[in-house]
Design an enzyme around this catalytic site. Structure first.
Site, PDB file in Angstrom:
ATOM      1  N   ALA A  66      -6.946  -2.593   6.565  1.00 46.29           N
ATOM      2  CA  ALA A  66      -7.943  -1.546   6.780  1.00 46.29           C
ATOM      3  C   ALA A  66      -7.268  -0.220   6.468  1.00 46.29           C
ATOM      4  CB  ALA A  66      -8.419  -1.586   8.228  1.00 46.29           C
ATOM      5  N   GLU A 114      -7.454 -10.825   7.065  1.00 48.30           N
ATOM      6  CA  GLU A 114      -8.749 -11.151   7.684  1.00 48.30           C
ATOM      7  C   GLU A 114      -9.792 -11.465   6.607  1.00 48.30           C
ATOM      8  OE1 GLU A 114      -8.526  -7.499  10.098  1.00 48.30           O
ATOM      9  OE2 GLU A 114      -8.913  -8.779  11.827  1.00 48.30           O
ATOM     10  N   GLU A 134      -1.082  -5.065  12.761  1.00 47.25           N
ATOM     11  CA  GLU A 134      -1.769  -4.006  13.515  1.00 47.25           C
ATOM     12  C   GLU A 134      -0.989  -3.536  14.733  1.00 47.25           C
ATOM     13  OE1 GLU A 134      -3.160  -6.804  12.416  1.00 47.25           O
ATOM     14  OE2 GLU A 134      -5.105  -6.379  11.487  1.00 47.25           O
TER      15      GLU A 134
HETATM   16  N1  COA Z   1      -4.303   2.056   4.555  1.00 44.00           N
HETATM   17  C1  COA Z   1      -4.273   3.190   3.857  1.00 44.00           C
HETATM   18  N2  COA Z   1      -3.445   3.410   2.832  1.00 44.00           N
HETATM   19  C2  COA Z   1      -2.576   2.432   2.527  1.00 44.00           C
HETATM   20  C3  COA Z   1      -2.534   1.222   3.220  1.00 44.00           C
HETATM   21  C4  COA Z   1      -3.453   1.042   4.282  1.00 44.00           C
HETATM   22  N3  COA Z   1      -3.512  -0.081   4.983  1.00 44.00           N
HETATM   23  N4  COA Z   1      -1.557   0.444   2.693  1.00 44.00           N
HETATM   24  C5  COA Z   1      -1.010   1.160   1.688  1.00 44.00           C
HETATM   25  N5  COA Z   1      -1.628   2.363   1.585  1.00 44.00           N
HETATM   26  C6  COA Z   1      -1.353   3.433   0.625  1.00 44.00           C
HETATM   27  C7  COA Z   1      -0.086   4.193   0.979  1.00 44.00           C
HETATM   28  O1  COA Z   1      -0.359   5.172   1.968  1.00 44.00           O
HETATM   29  C8  COA Z   1       0.258   4.772  -0.368  1.00 44.00           C
HETATM   30  O2  COA Z   1      -0.593   5.858  -0.608  1.00 44.00           O
HETATM   31  P1  COA Z   1       0.018   7.269  -1.180  1.00 44.00           P
HETATM   32  O3  COA Z   1       0.670   6.898  -2.489  1.00 44.00           O
HETATM   33  O4  COA Z   1      -1.179   8.145  -1.327  1.00 44.00           O
HETATM   34  O5  COA Z   1       1.016   7.731  -0.167  1.00 44.00           O
HETATM   35  C9  COA Z   1      -0.144   3.667  -1.340  1.00 44.00           C
HETATM   36  O6  COA Z   1      -1.088   2.880  -0.638  1.00 44.00           O
HETATM   37  C10 COA Z   1       1.009   2.797  -1.764  1.00 44.00           C
HETATM   38  O7  COA Z   1       1.607   2.281  -0.585  1.00 44.00           O
HETATM   39  P2  COA Z   1       3.202   2.354  -0.291  1.00 44.00           P
HETATM   40  O8  COA Z   1       3.379   2.270   1.184  1.00 44.00           O
HETATM   41  O9  COA Z   1       3.769   3.537  -0.971  1.00 44.00           O
HETATM   42  O10 COA Z   1       3.681   1.025  -1.018  1.00 44.00           O
HETATM   43  P3  COA Z   1       5.003   0.183  -0.685  1.00 44.00           P
HETATM   44  O11 COA Z   1       5.139  -0.794  -1.793  1.00 44.00           O
HETATM   45  O12 COA Z   1       6.151   1.078  -0.376  1.00 44.00           O
HETATM   46  O13 COA Z   1       4.675  -0.600   0.684  1.00 44.00           O
HETATM   47  C11 COA Z   1       3.276  -1.947   2.147  1.00 44.00           C
HETATM   48  C12 COA Z   1       3.679  -1.592   0.684  1.00 44.00           C
HETATM   49  C13 COA Z   1       2.105  -2.894   2.083  1.00 44.00           C
HETATM   50  C14 COA Z   1       4.482  -2.616   2.840  1.00 44.00           C
HETATM   51  C15 COA Z   1       2.919  -0.647   2.896  1.00 44.00           C
HETATM   52  O14 COA Z   1       1.982   0.090   2.108  1.00 44.00           O
HETATM   53  C16 COA Z   1       2.285  -0.890   4.242  1.00 44.00           C
HETATM   54  O15 COA Z   1       2.981  -1.194   5.199  1.00 44.00           O
HETATM   55  N6  COA Z   1       0.943  -0.724   4.330  1.00 44.00           N
HETATM   56  C17 COA Z   1       0.222  -0.850   5.585  1.00 44.00           C
HETATM   57  C18 COA Z   1       0.070  -2.290   5.980  1.00 44.00           C
HETATM   58  C19 COA Z   1      -0.654  -2.395   7.296  1.00 44.00           C
HETATM   59  O16 COA Z   1      -0.180  -2.011   8.347  1.00 44.00           O
HETATM   60  N7  COA Z   1      -1.867  -2.944   7.238  1.00 44.00           N
HETATM   61  C20 COA Z   1      -2.683  -3.157   8.392  1.00 44.00           C
HETATM   62  C21 COA Z   1      -3.592  -2.030   8.603  1.00 44.00           C
HETATM   63  S1  COA Z   1      -4.616  -2.287  10.040  1.00 44.00           S
END
Ligand code: COA
Length: 260
Positions: A66, A114, A134
């Protein structure tokens, strides 16, 4: 706008839906949930669509969850509404009258896992990472993850994923029963196409009845479930497809199912 958040394409009865926010790793904001809701409703109603394949745009992610930025400032009632919006979509997918395959091409985290779990089959690239992180945000799964993971993989795996919040590999997800197949990333498209083509050529009414009995049976007692299976089994005898399938077997040819 909602069109570009979900790309739609059709080939040979297979509808492909691609979540399309690659710069945000396809994170599900409210607008994307709405676009997916509309796309799945349309796919469910279109008789030309025999099977749906759901995937994420770009090389890295199926769906990374999300949208955290959008959630950050929500108040309690808005958080509840966001959960209901997501749950409604997942239920629409789960109860679609035709099979839905999640082609998990990368991160499937939080709302992404999910979403994949609401699909009927999950085929994952060996490079994919799956999880319910989460807890690391001070949250819990809100789009049905706690309940679907529990039903798919049991209490131990659900508590491990949701309490620790660490992503797992596709291989471990396979061991836990969270995904159906894991293939080398380069073969993901081919493998998914093969499975989708088989389903597209299969008997639509029997596929629908299979989805129905499994959905209903998962939530009721054995007697009720067996009765429902019998009712659906009996119903199949009224279909052209059942006559065609059994006849084709005795005539040693491939059946041509019409969905009638
Ligand atoms: N919501 C909003 N934006 C997200 C996102 C999410 N769940 N997951 C990734 N993004 C965005 C990042 O903020 C980034 O945006 P920006 O370039 O404008 O800063 C872009 O997507 C790329 O993500 P980034 O974190 O730079 O990639 P990465 O390869 O370094 O890491 C993940 C990948 C998946 C490990 C990391 O993005 C992450 O931990 N995301 C969240 C996962 C999460 O907690 N999901 C559950 C949400 S309830």
């Amino acid at each position: 706008m909602s069109e570009s958040l979900v790309l739609v394409s059709d080939a040979d009865g297979i509808r492909r839906l691609t979540v399309h926010r690659p710069d945000k790793l396809n994170a599900l904001n409210a607008a994307t949930l709405d676009a997916l809701q509309a796309a799945f409703t349309a796919a469910g109603e279109d008789p030309a669509v025999r099977v749906v394949v759901l995937t994420g745009a770009g090389p890295k992610a199926f769906v990374a969850g999300a949208d955290i930025a959008e959630m950050a400032d929500l108040r309690a009632t808005e958080g509840r509404d966001f959960s209901l919006r997501g749950q409604r979509l997942m239920r629409t997918i789960e109860t679609l009258p035709k099979p839905v395959i999640a082609m998990v091409n990368g991160f499937a985290l939080g709302g992404g896992l999910e979403l994949a779990m609401a699909c009927h089959l999950r085929i994952a690239a060996d490079t994919a990472k799956l999880g319910q992180p989460e807890i690391n945000l001070g949250l819990i799964p809100g789009f049905g993850g706690s309940q679907r993971l529990l039903r798919l993989a049991g209490r131990a795996a659900t508590l491990e994923l949701c309490l620790l919040g660490a992503p797992i590999t596709a291989e471990r997800a396979l061991q836990l029963g969270v995904v159906n197949r894991v293939v080398p990333a380069a073969e993901l498209e081919d493998e998914t196409r093969k499975v989708a083509a088989q389903l597209a050529a299969s008997a639509p009414l029997a596929l629908r009845a299979t989805l129905d009995v499994v959905n209903v049976g998962g939530e009721c007692g054995i007697e009720e479930g067996l009765q429902y299976e019998t009712a659906q089994f009996g119903l199949m005898f009224s279909t052209d497809d059942m006559r065609e399938g059994t006849r084709a077997f005795t005539e040693r040819r491939k059946p041509a199912f019409t969905g009638r």
